[in-house]
Scaffold this active site. Sequence first.
Site: not given
Length: 378
Positions: A192-194
């Site tokens: 879910n990170k950038i």
Amino acid sequence: MSTNNKRIYLSPPHMGGNEQEYVRQAFESNFIAPLGPMVNGFEQDFSELTGFKHCAALSSGTAALHLALRIVGVEPGDVVIASSLTFIGSVSPVTFLGAEPVFIDSDYETWNMDPELLAEAVDHYISKGRKPKAVIPTDLYGQCADYDRILEILEPHEIPLIVDAAESVGALYKGRHAGKGALMASYSFNGNKIITSSGGGLLASDNDEMISRARWLSQQAKEPEPYYEHKEIGYNYRMSNVVAAVGRGQVEVIPDRVKRKREIFDYYEQELGHCPGISFMPEADYGECNRWLSVILVDKDEFGASPDEIRIALEEENIESRPVWKPMHNQPVFKNNTVFGGKVSEDLFARGLCLPSGTAMTTEDMERIVDLIKRCGK
């Protein structure tokens, strides 16, 4: 729940284009297990991105923090100071080593660790003969903590600064990349990170010996013998070559991802900022937030609906949103731990809502989200 509309996730992976080519190269080389050319390349790519001289690619951001604390000598009974408004993975490594997490509240200007409360905590524990072994501020939702102010507090006492930059890849602090300036910084590439490598993390530092030790500990602390000999306990924390291949493709698109995240935030602010009772996470004047997640605060009395009522309304239309992190000092597992302050993070948790922030969202997706939120109000 509506099944007619496509699911809009909070922050899903967004591939950049070259990940499959790097993975193909990894398969062709037959380096499938941990280590390999892609791991080496990913570490180099990340050094160039962050400005850190040395990087160790690992299995998670939590693993990176665990190793960092082990390397600075955290032992059972030691005090380690950390942000309260954060994900538990920022704090659980302290407990892995038998140390005591002490929590610091946020300030309203940045939502990050309040330096004045940190100074109070440091003085308190030094006066009791328990100098903190480390301080771990979290860069919340992609906004850097005030590293220089924190270092002003820590350096006279030679307390190490370890930045939890899991959420801030691509963000800037006074022109330098998130984490730079700390003794060590940890990063996360969770789904879910950038950017994501499907899972994984990294520990970065300008200290070669520390990163060399991190690599050694992450590979079971095996002694340089032809047989398996161990004088210390290590861990199975190294990143695999295939995971690193995905990460290499993702690093290439970081500027695009930050630009798009900030455009999404700006759109929400433009469309919702005039609504009574809705405000947005501020941007500190010392840096550039990557806006990993766009976060609003909701005053129920002014807007006409609570954050949770908005969350439920969005979910009924197949749109994912999420409350702000529940402060660590309010978590049952840490009910007996000390906190300095607490009211700010409790307020942000009570009024905060993270909106969908995926960089592949269309204008139609964002219009749909904004329209539903507006319909929740008076």
